[in-house]
Design an enzyme around this catalytic site. Structure first.
Site, short mmCIF file in Angstrom:
data_model
loop_
_atom_site.label_atom_id
_atom_site.label_comp_id
_atom_site.label_asym_id
_atom_site.label_seq_id
_atom_site.Cartn_x
_atom_site.Cartn_y
_atom_site.Cartn_z
N ASP A 105 0.81 -1.22 0.00
CA ASP A 105 0.00 0.00 0.00
C ASP A 105 0.84 1.27 0.00
OD1 ASP A 105 1.09 -0.19 2.49
OD2 ASP A 105 -0.80 0.02 3.59
N CYS A 108 4.88 -0.32 2.61
CA CYS A 108 5.39 -1.68 2.83
C CYS A 108 6.75 -1.70 3.55
CB CYS A 108 5.46 -2.45 1.52
SG CYS A 108 6.53 -1.72 0.27
N HIS A 225 8.87 -3.42 -3.73
CA HIS A 225 8.11 -3.93 -2.59
C HIS A 225 9.05 -4.58 -1.59
CE1 HIS A 225 4.71 -5.43 -0.36
NE2 HIS A 225 5.18 -6.66 -0.42
#
Length: 232
Positions: A105, A108, A225
C-alpha cells in the site's frame, strides 16, 4: 338548473349560502393545489449527500481501483514473480527464513520494519506511521548524508514531508535513516542482488537483533516492494 347544482354541492358538503359555498370551494381548490405542489416538490427534491460521505465514497472507489490495478499487474507478471520468488526462496531456505507478506500500500517498507520489531517485544516498538516520522526526522538532522542522493530538483524539506505525511514508497535512503535512528543492523535480501547490509556497527552479540527484509522487483508492477523475513 340551480336546484340541481345545489344538490350536487350538498353531496360534497357545500350546503349553505352562495358566499359560504364560494369560500369553501376556493379553499378546496387551494388545498388541492397545495397538496399537488408539495407532493411534486417532495418527489423532485433529491436527498442531500454530505461532503464527508462524498469523500469516503471517492476514497473507497480509489482504493478499489488500486486493488484492481494490482490484480491486473499480478496477472501480467506471474512468470517474472514466480522466478523471483523461487530464486529468493533458495537463498532463504538454508538460513531458516521465510517470507511474511506485507500489504503493498506504499507503506510496505515501514510496515515490514514494524513487523520485524514486533518479533522482539522487549525492544522499543513503533508503528509504521511513527517509523515514517523517525526516518524523516533523521534525514532532516543529517542533510549532508542524504542531499547528494535525493536529487537537485527536490528540496530536502519537501522530501521529508512526503516521507512522513504520504504513502510514498520508501527505499534504501529511508532504510539507512532508520538503521541509524533505531541503531539497528539491517539485512536486505533479494533475488537479483547480493545481500545488502546497513548499520553493521549496531550488531551486538544477539542483544540487538537484526532486522531482516526482502526486496522484490517483480512482486507488483506498481513499484518496488518489501516483505518481512521470519523464522521458517
Amino acid at each position: 338548473m340551480k336546484e340541481r347544482q345545489a344538490r350536487e354541492l350538498a353531496t360534497l358538503g357545500f350546503a349553505g349560502s352562495e358566499d359560504t359555498n364560494a369560500g369553501r370551494l376556493d379553499g378546496l381548490v387551494r388545498a388541492i393545489a397545495g397538496v399537488g405542489v408539495s407532493s411534486a416538490a417532495a418527489v423532485a427534491a433529491p436527498p442531500r449527500i454530505s461532503k464527508g460521505k462524498k469523500w469516503r465514497d471517492r476514497r473507497a472507489q480509489q482504493d478499489a481501483e488500486r486493488e484492481q490495478r494490482i490484480q491486473d499487474e499480478q496477472a501480467l507478471l506471474v512468470s517474472d514473480r514466480k522466478v523471483e520468488e523461487d530464486v529468493l526462496a533458495a537463498k532463504l531456505q538454508p538460513l531458516g527464513l521465510s517470507l511474511k507478506e506485507i500489504k503493498p500500500d506504499g507503506h510496505c517498507l515501514y510496515r515490514a520494519v514494524e513487523d520485524q520489531l514486533q518479533l522482539h517485544p522487549s525492544a522499543p516498538q513503533y508503528s509504521f506511521q511513527e517509523l515514517r516520522k523517525i526516518a524523516a526526522g533523521y534525514i532532516r538532522e543529517h542533510p549532508e548524508d542524504f542531499v547528494p542522493f535525493i536529487g537537485g530538483d527536490v528540496e530536502l524539506e519537501d522530501y521529508c514531508r512526503e516521507i512522513e505525511s504520504t504513502a510514498a514508497w520508501g527505499g534504501q535512503l529511508e532504510l539507512e535513516a532508520l538503521s541509524h535512528a533505531l541503531q539497528k543492523h539491517i539485512f536486505v535480501f533479494s533475488a537479483e542482488m547480493a545481500i545488502v547490509e546497513m548499520g553493521s556497527g549496531f550488531q551486538r552479540d544477539g542483544t540487538n537483533p537484526s532486522i531482516k527484509l526482502s526486496y522484490h522487483k517483480h512482486a507488483f508492477g506498481l513499484g518496488e516492494h518489501y516483505n518481512s523475513l521470519v523464522p521458517a
